[in-house]
Scaffold this active site. Structure first.
Site, PDB file in Angstrom:
ATOM      1  N   THR A  41       7.259  -9.286  -2.041  1.00 46.58           N
ATOM      2  CA  THR A  41       7.137  -9.962  -3.335  1.00 46.58           C
ATOM      3  C   THR A  41       6.608 -11.365  -3.092  1.00 46.58           C
ATOM      4  O   THR A  41       7.064 -12.049  -2.182  1.00 46.58           O
ATOM      5  CB  THR A  41       8.481 -10.017  -4.078  1.00 46.58           C
ATOM      6  OG1 THR A  41       8.289 -10.741  -5.310  1.00 46.58           O
ATOM      7  CG2 THR A  41       9.572 -10.699  -3.267  1.00 46.58           C
ATOM      8  N   ARG A  90      -6.850  -7.994 -12.885  1.00 41.67           N
ATOM      9  CA  ARG A  90      -6.360  -8.449 -11.566  1.00 41.67           C
ATOM     10  C   ARG A  90      -5.246  -7.543 -11.046  1.00 41.67           C
ATOM     11  O   ARG A  90      -4.311  -7.200 -11.763  1.00 41.67           O
ATOM     12  CB  ARG A  90      -5.844  -9.880 -11.676  1.00 41.67           C
ATOM     13  CG  ARG A  90      -5.257 -10.452 -10.369  1.00 41.67           C
ATOM     14  CD  ARG A  90      -3.759 -10.306 -10.301  1.00 41.67           C
ATOM     15  NE  ARG A  90      -3.203 -10.965  -9.104  1.00 41.67           N
ATOM     16  CZ  ARG A  90      -1.920 -10.876  -8.727  1.00 41.67           C
ATOM     17  NH1 ARG A  90      -1.073 -10.171  -9.442  1.00 41.67           N
ATOM     18  NH2 ARG A  90      -1.500 -11.485  -7.646  1.00 41.67           N
ATOM     19  N   VAL A  91      -5.368  -7.150  -9.797  1.00 39.70           N
ATOM     20  CA  VAL A  91      -4.337  -6.365  -9.128  1.00 39.70           C
ATOM     21  C   VAL A  91      -3.880  -7.136  -7.894  1.00 39.70           C
ATOM     22  O   VAL A  91      -4.697  -7.661  -7.138  1.00 39.70           O
ATOM     23  CB  VAL A  91      -4.888  -4.980  -8.734  1.00 39.70           C
ATOM     24  CG1 VAL A  91      -3.945  -4.253  -7.800  1.00 39.70           C
ATOM     25  CG2 VAL A  91      -5.139  -4.144  -9.985  1.00 39.70           C
ATOM     26  N   GLY A  92      -2.572  -7.217  -7.714  1.00 42.68           N
ATOM     27  CA  GLY A  92      -2.009  -7.908  -6.554  1.00 42.68           C
ATOM     28  C   GLY A  92      -1.679  -6.941  -5.436  1.00 42.68           C
ATOM     29  O   GLY A  92      -2.277  -5.865  -5.317  1.00 42.68           O
ATOM     30  N   ASP A  93      -0.713  -7.323  -4.612  1.00 42.85           N
ATOM     31  CA  ASP A  93      -0.407  -6.515  -3.431  1.00 42.85           C
ATOM     32  C   ASP A  93       0.511  -5.333  -3.704  1.00 42.85           C
ATOM     33  O   ASP A  93       0.576  -4.410  -2.892  1.00 42.85           O
ATOM     34  CB  ASP A  93       0.240  -7.403  -2.354  1.00 42.85           C
ATOM     35  CG  ASP A  93       1.567  -7.995  -2.817  1.00 42.85           C
ATOM     36  OD1 ASP A  93       1.642  -8.467  -3.970  1.00 42.85           O
ATOM     37  OD2 ASP A  93       2.528  -7.969  -2.035  1.00 42.85           O
ATOM     38  N   THR A 111       8.279  -9.369  -8.613  1.00 46.66           N
ATOM     39  CA  THR A 111       8.098  -7.964  -8.321  1.00 46.66           C
ATOM     40  C   THR A 111       9.490  -7.402  -8.068  1.00 46.66           C
ATOM     41  O   THR A 111      10.400  -8.154  -7.787  1.00 46.66           O
ATOM     42  CB  THR A 111       7.264  -7.875  -7.014  1.00 46.66           C
ATOM     43  OG1 THR A 111       6.013  -8.477  -7.240  1.00 46.66           O
ATOM     44  CG2 THR A 111       7.085  -6.455  -6.539  1.00 46.66           C
TER      45      THR A 111
END
Lengths: 328, 328
Positions: free
Chosen positions: A243, A220-223, A192
């Site tokens: 990250t 999919r989605v991360g933070d 990231t």
């Protein structure tokens, strides 16, 4: 004596005093198994140069009395355009070989925030997040709707080929040939870019941009686009961009939890960031790191992985660039 | 004396002691300008009956030694199927007349979580969130990818017509005819359903499901699928599900911030929930409320709007159902 006091008040009300307030910026370009023995001298030089260019661009905004928000964007635009980092051009590829990006930004003064998730073709996803914050009543827009909004805002779009680099194609092939190989590739799997900044007005901002997880499926989605998890900024505590393995950062609300420990528990920024990264997240198995900055200009950049691409310009003007643990 | 101590240990190790641990559940069906003078006796009766049916269904799971996670799902499935609430069947319509739903769930024991956003056609979006938690390595899946995942998991899909009620069609027409009218419709504009539960094993869970904001555009996502904002559960502090103007709940990380105040600041559950709902969110302009539950079975259901659809079964078995402020 009265004259001196009055003079001080006059200074405080003009640009003179403001000009002496600290400014600071920190950026990251991903955390993972970043080790000197895995890195060519050429690649290392390219990454160090890109980090320095990005952090100096953000710092220049701050020394020109620009806002912390603008400084984070100036830095991230450079990282998004650099093919070495997993954001914008050079983002990792999804399971079907496409590029789907997420970004978020937050203003520590107003707690306004903006985020986009699963967008394609937007050259600078961080600009899209900024437009959501500034030009919509919403915080988070996703998918086709977010792209439609970005187009109406006049943001620059590029063909998908512009984003895709040969090394990302090879990475996807390697992962798909042997899914266990993914663990060998964690730095590019979960990386990231992000920035946190403090401007002359005492305002903090945080911003994060990513291509997400290589070989990701099912939307999919991360933070990174999640306010609280990957990004948080509050003048009363701190600004954080994260990250790492996003699922863990979401479950532990990583960015906000650092700010909570500063504001509620009274920890120093370094103590709070260390607690979350090297205790909470590490114990849970959540690999990664954060960059954190408070309103005094203190910077903390802990990571629980072998390395993290990072850079900072401190209030005294000193520039710090690091890739490995031994760079500190 | 030794015999008595041993007997106590034996009891503690068997179902007898477990059977006496408290169980509790609370649910909500949205907050807003819910006032007796706006409500027909018939509508009120339907809503009270649906809330009671849902909270009793969840409670029955708990008294049968089921898990808190299963109890929240049992309650929410009923609310998703009830056309009176903004989730599943009867969800509000987007700007283009479609139904796009969000949901999330969190396990307070493991901090595992699952969420879906902008999904269409899934009869029970909360089940999709549960599957993400249990059967994927991810926390959040969105859009077509999330729907593909739900199909592979064998979840039930319905045609769009099944979800759309005549009253939601009329609501959308009214909003689109006069956008200022939207402020008159806040209870249906921002509402959500949710549940929090405590099981005999001392585990907490929280879950939230919604159709989002009526007339929403650009893939807008609110707080309901955001872990930390709309949903949070941690056995060490509390379980929270929120309903209200989602943008504010995201910026203030509402659900997690209540748990933070309990865990870090040592506030009681009621003090923490009141602080966030009636101080932080109210001062920011964030209309709404929460249901919150701790591991002792304390339940708090504050709201800063005229009313909130809510129900609970307390550890002593007493059933509480409320729509208006004066119901408490």
């Amino acid at each position: 004596m009265l004259r001196i006091v009055l003079l001080a008040i006059v200074f405080a009300a003009t640009g003179h005093a403001v000009a002496e307030r600290p400014v600071a910026i920190a950026i990251h370009g991903g955390a993972g198994t970043i080790l000197p023995e895995h890195m060519s001298a050429e690649k290392e030089a390219v990454i160090r140069a890109a980090l320095e260019q990005a952090v100096r661009a953000g710092h220049e905004v701050l020394t020109s009395d620009g806002t912390a928000l603008d400084a984070t964007i100036a830095a991230i635009r450079i990282l998004e355009d650099s093919p070495e980092f997993n954001a914008g051009r050079g983002a990792v590829l999804t399971n079907t070989g496409t590029v789907e990006m997420d970004a978020s930004i937050m203003d520590g003064k107003t707690l306004q925030a903006g985020a986009v998730a699963s967008v394609k073709g937007i050259r600078h996803p961080i600009e899209a997040a900024r437009r959501v914050m500034d030009h919509s009543p919403h915080v988070m827009l996703i998918g086709d709707g977010a792209m439609d909004f970005a187009r109406r805002q006049g943001l620059e779009f590029k063909d998908e080929d512009w984003f895709i680099t040969e090394s990302r194609r090879q990475q996807l092939q390697a992962i798909q040939a042997d899914e266990t190989a993914a663990t060998q590739l964690s730095e590019s799997w979960f990386s990231t870019v992000g920035a946190v900044a403090l401007d002359r007005h005492g305002n903090l901002a945080a911003a994060t941009s990513t291509g997400g997880m290589a070989n990701k499926r099912w939307g999919r989605v991360g933070d990174s686009p999640i306010i609280g998890a990957g990004t948080y900024a509050d003048n009363d505590s701190c600004a954080v961009s994260a990250t790492g393995h996003g699922e863990y950062f979401i479950r532990h609300v990583a960015a906000y939890s650092i700010c909570s420990l500063v504001r509620i528990k009274g920890l120093s920024l370094a103590e709070a960031a260390d607690e979350v990264v090297n205790n909470t997240l590490k114990n849970a198995g959540g690999d990664g790191g954060v960059i954190a900055l408070d309103s005094k200009g203190n910077i903390s950049m802990p990571f629980n992985t072998p390395g993290m691409y990072r850079a900072a310009v401190h209030p005294d003007g000193s520039v710090q660039i690091g890739l490995y643990r031994e760079d500190d």
